[in-house]
Design a protein around this motif. Structure first.
Motif, PDB file in Angstrom:
ATOM      1  N   ALA B  47       0.842  -1.203   0.000  1.00  0.00           N
ATOM      2  CA  ALA B  47       0.000   0.000   0.000  1.00  0.00           C
ATOM      3  C   ALA B  47       0.879   1.256   0.000  1.00  0.00           C
ATOM      4  CB  ALA B  47      -0.938  -0.010   1.202  1.00  0.00           C
ATOM      5  N   ALA B  48       2.003   1.185   0.723  1.00  0.00           N
ATOM      6  CA  ALA B  48       2.920   2.332   0.764  1.00  0.00           C
ATOM      7  C   ALA B  48       3.559   2.565  -0.601  1.00  0.00           C
ATOM      8  CB  ALA B  48       4.003   2.101   1.823  1.00  0.00           C
ATOM      9  N   LEU B  49       3.862   1.480  -1.306  1.00  0.00           N
ATOM     10  CA  LEU B  49       4.454   1.607  -2.643  1.00  0.00           C
ATOM     11  C   LEU B  49       3.468   2.275  -3.603  1.00  0.00           C
ATOM     12  CD1 LEU B  49       6.624   1.042  -4.808  1.00  0.00           C
ATOM     13  CD2 LEU B  49       5.651  -1.246  -5.075  1.00  0.00           C
ATOM     14  N   LYS B  50       2.208   1.842  -3.518  1.00  0.00           N
ATOM     15  CA  LYS B  50       1.186   2.435  -4.384  1.00  0.00           C
ATOM     16  C   LYS B  50       1.077   3.944  -4.112  1.00  0.00           C
ATOM     17  CE  LYS B  50      -3.749   2.648  -5.097  1.00  0.00           C
ATOM     18  NZ  LYS B  50      -5.076   2.090  -4.817  1.00  0.00           N
ATOM     19  N   LYS B  51       1.100   4.293  -2.834  1.00  0.00           N
ATOM     20  CA  LYS B  51       0.997   5.692  -2.441  1.00  0.00           C
ATOM     21  C   LYS B  51       2.211   6.481  -2.956  1.00  0.00           C
ATOM     22  CE  LYS B  51      -0.010   8.493   1.580  1.00  0.00           C
ATOM     23  NZ  LYS B  51       0.100   8.589   3.028  1.00  0.00           N
ATOM     24  N   GLY B  54       1.879   6.918  -6.608  1.00  0.00           N
ATOM     25  CA  GLY B  54       0.702   7.687  -6.999  1.00  0.00           C
ATOM     26  C   GLY B  54      -0.162   6.973  -8.023  1.00  0.00           C
ATOM     27  N   ARG B  55       0.126   5.687  -8.210  1.00  0.00           N
ATOM     28  CA  ARG B  55      -0.690   4.881  -9.132  1.00  0.00           C
ATOM     29  C   ARG B  55      -0.494   3.413  -8.794  1.00  0.00           C
ATOM     30  NH1 ARG B  55       2.598   2.900 -13.568  1.00  0.00           N
ATOM     31  NH2 ARG B  55       4.730   3.477 -13.062  1.00  0.00           N
ATOM     32  N   GLY B  56      -1.233   2.576  -9.521  1.00  0.00           N
ATOM     33  CA  GLY B  56      -1.084   1.148  -9.301  1.00  0.00           C
ATOM     34  C   GLY B  56      -2.271   0.563  -8.577  1.00  0.00           C
ATOM     35  N   GLU B  57      -2.249  -0.761  -8.486  1.00  0.00           N
ATOM     36  CA  GLU B  57      -3.352  -1.480  -7.864  1.00  0.00           C
ATOM     37  C   GLU B  57      -2.755  -2.558  -6.975  1.00  0.00           C
ATOM     38  OE1 GLU B  57      -5.574  -3.927 -10.597  1.00  0.00           O
ATOM     39  OE2 GLU B  57      -7.427  -3.694  -9.440  1.00  0.00           O
ATOM     40  N   VAL B  58      -3.248  -2.661  -5.743  1.00  0.00           N
ATOM     41  CA  VAL B  58      -2.745  -3.675  -4.814  1.00  0.00           C
ATOM     42  C   VAL B  58      -3.747  -4.832  -4.756  1.00  0.00           C
ATOM     43  CG1 VAL B  58      -2.058  -4.192  -2.438  1.00  0.00           C
ATOM     44  CG2 VAL B  58      -1.498  -1.955  -3.444  1.00  0.00           C
ATOM     45  N   ILE B  59      -3.265  -6.017  -5.104  1.00  0.00           N
ATOM     46  CA  ILE B  59      -4.147  -7.189  -5.148  1.00  0.00           C
ATOM     47  C   ILE B  59      -3.653  -8.232  -4.159  1.00  0.00           C
ATOM     48  CG2 ILE B  59      -5.155  -8.971  -6.647  1.00  0.00           C
ATOM     49  CD1 ILE B  59      -3.594  -6.604  -8.741  1.00  0.00           C
ATOM     50  N   ALA B  60      -4.493  -8.553  -3.178  1.00  0.00           N
ATOM     51  CA  ALA B  60      -4.142  -9.588  -2.200  1.00  0.00           C
ATOM     52  C   ALA B  60      -4.586 -10.931  -2.757  1.00  0.00           C
ATOM     53  CB  ALA B  60      -4.827  -9.325  -0.874  1.00  0.00           C
ATOM     54  N   ILE B  61      -3.759 -11.956  -2.552  1.00  0.00           N
ATOM     55  CA  ILE B  61      -4.108 -13.276  -3.083  1.00  0.00           C
ATOM     56  C   ILE B  61      -3.788 -14.335  -2.041  1.00  0.00           C
ATOM     57  CG2 ILE B  61      -1.876 -13.325  -4.351  1.00  0.00           C
ATOM     58  CD1 ILE B  61      -3.345 -15.119  -6.433  1.00  0.00           C
TER      59      ILE B  61
END
Lengths: 319, 258
Positions: B47-51, B54-61
């Motif tokens: 989540a910190a990387l996405k922040k 400033g873009r991207g999508e975090v997908i938990a699997i």
């Protein structure tokens, strides 16, 4: 005879004691034991290896032109090359930071089974015993596959002296560093400090330590008896000591001969990390603490009084 | 195309739970299960990387039974945007798990990076991240306590003994197994939990992934409770006497002093 490879760990020019129990484990299967020594002079260790039943010393020199002191990805490929050349199907290493880097990489590359942190291994049957569910259970794991890999928990298996003559196999292995994974820098830890996973004695502090500065009392005491210093999760979360010192479910699982818990209440998560200790000694002002009811010896008292006295006593003895 | 950040998580027994053995090789699962503690750090880092980007999508699997949805909801409350549940009926070994996660990720998208915890607190295998990396052909680092993203690469600090560190440079995509020192997870607020309820959980049956099995396997054939009964004996006397007795015990009984 089938061969078992053991990855020998060397620290400051000495073979770590924990290697010897691992060699005993490999010997138990009545196979030839091949000691793999990475980027070091195998002859320096001949005496101790031959005193513990090693049949061959394999001196692996990695890299060629791309030699680096430590690149786990490169070293993985070198070990696999040596295993293939020598027809080694079973491999043991210690469950230490080095073993944690190498074994899973080798297992992944070979698509081979691997059990880490084993307290016992039966190489013939492919069975390993290890703690599961955070040290609350002991599981027996059956492995199948063309190779079998095991990470041995340091200091759980006793060394067995057996005399052998070891042959020397020198293997320079040219393994270029891949562009995908490079070592930038190696920052060694404090070498004066014994690592908690391999220490014979651990003296640990919990919430009652109250501050970073007070941990010095434990370091001083540890120094007098060659012990390592551990900590509970609270002490780590408060920032008093680094994460590497945490013992417990989300820290290190340790098996010292003696564990001295100072001001640690003894949560189920903490016990998960140290219940395999040979002897547990609690120093606590609270006689009702879980640590006190589940130890071998306890002192109902103030660690700030007892620990300095212990340090003083041990310093006098040393003189 | 949006940058996809995957986080592999595991549904594990609560660390405070008492574990009871059932049928000789499994555990009584009528206890509380939650997101593996190390994976909390993995979700937080993703989540910190996405922040940061400033873009991207975090997908938990995650791979597991239907109950795993609870853990995926926790991961989404902590910052994942959506999740994938690969359904299986039982605990699988890391050899199979890595294959299943790889197949499910392949079906979903192209990863820029994959995070996970350095180990699960139930099986303590310490290897799924390496198998996943090998399956993808991505470099792997584990026990990562610092992550610095760069353009198409990353620099990480991996913890070693006695407070030492190895600093590695990995090309992206890569797989990182994170340790506790990397960040401080911020636990979800009530609105986070409510929002997570509305996020997507895509369920895939593992059978539909047509995974080629490995000839290698690891299976738990027996499990026994590990409860040690120790008889606590008090060391009495004045502090000086107590310390003397303690030294005698260390020297004569434990034989750890010279």
């Amino acid at each position: 005879m089938e061969k078992t490879g053991v990855v020998i760990e060397i620290k400051k020019g000495r073979i770590k004691d924990a290697n010897l129990g691992m060699i005993a484990c490999a010997r138990a299967a009545n196979r030839e034991v091949y000691a793999l020594i990475l980027n070091d002079t195998a002859e320096n260790f001949r005496e101790i290896l031959e005193a513990h039943g090693v049949h061959a010393m394999v001196e692996i020199t990695t890299g060629g032109a791309d030699h680096t002191p430590w690149n786990p990805e490169q070293h993985t490929r070198a070990i696999i090359t040596a295993m293939e050349a020598l027809h080694i199907k079973a491999l043991l290493a210690l469950t230490t930071p080095m073993g944690r880097e190498l074994l899973p990489r080798i297992a992944a590359a070979l698509d081979a089974p691997l059990v880490m942190d084993c307290i016992d291994v039966d190489l013939e049957k492919g069975l390993a015993r290890t703690t599961l569910y955070s040290g609350k259970t002991i599981g027996t794991i059956q492995v199948t596959g063309s190779h079998e890999l095991f990470g041995i928990r340091p200091n759980v298996i006793a060394p067995v002296p057996v005399k052998t003559k070891a042959k020397m196999i020198s293997m320079p292995i040219d393994t270029p560093v891949s562009g995908k994974f490079k070592t930038v820098e190696i920052l060694p830890g404090q070498s004066s400090q014994t690592d908690i996973t391999e220490a014979d004695i651990i003296i640990s502090g919990g919430r009652a330590m109250q501050s970073k500065e007070n941990f010095d009392l434990l370091f001083q005491c540890a120094h007098t008896m060659g012990a390592a210093v551990g900590a509970s999760r609270v002490a780590v979360d408060m920032g008093w000591v680094p994460y590497t010192m945490q013992v417990g479910q989300t820290g290190e699982k340790v098996s010292p001969r003696v564990y001295i818990a100072c001001g640690i209440s003894g949560s189920i998560q903490h016990f998960a990390g140290m219940k395999m200790s040979g002897m547990i000694i609690a120093i606590n002002t609270n006689a009702e603490a879980a640590m006190v009811s589940n130890c071998d010896y306890f002192i109902e008292g103030d660690l700030f009084e007892i620990v300095p006295l212990l340090t003083q006593r041990l310093t006098q003895k040393a003189k | 195309m949006d940058m996809k950040i995957y986080v592999c998580v595991k549904h594990v027994p609560d660390s405070a739970a008492n574990i009871a053995v059932k049928d000789g090789n499994t555990i009584d699962d009528k206890i509380s299960f939650l997101l593996n503690p190390y994976d909390e750090h993995a979700v937080t880092e993703a989540a910190a990387l996405k922040k940061h980007l400033g873009r991207g999508e975090v997908i938990a699997i995650s791979l597991g039974t239907e109950d795993v949805e609870k853990t995926l909801r926790s991961a989404m409350a902590m910052g994942a945007d959506r999740s994938i549940l690969v359904k299986t009926d039982r605990q699988r070994d890391s050899i199979f798990t890595a294959r299943a996660l790889k197949a499910a990720i392949d079906q979903d998208g192209s990863p820029a990076i994959i995070f996970t915890g350095r180990e699960s607190i139930d099986m303590e295998g310490m290897q799924t991240m390496f198998r996943l990396g090998a399956a993808f052909g991505f470099p792997v680092a584990s026990n990562v306590i610092k992550f610095t993203p760069e353009k198409n690469s990353a620099t990480v600090e991996s913890q070693t003994e006695g407070g030492g560190k190895n600093i590695y440079h990995l090309s992206m995509p890569c797989v990182l197994g994170v340790g506790r020192g990397i960040n401080t997870p911020s636990y979800p607020t009530f609105p986070d939990v409510v929002k997570a309820r509305k996020k997507e959980v895509k369920t895939i049956d593992v059978k539909d992934l047509n995974i080629t099995p490995s000839p290698s396997s690891m299976s738990v054939i027996s499990l026994e409770p590990f409860a040690q009964e120790r008889r606590a004996r008090e060391i009495t006397g004045t502090p000086a006497e107590q310390v003397q007795t303690l030294v005698n015990i260390l020297r004569n009984e434990a034989k750890v002093l010279n």
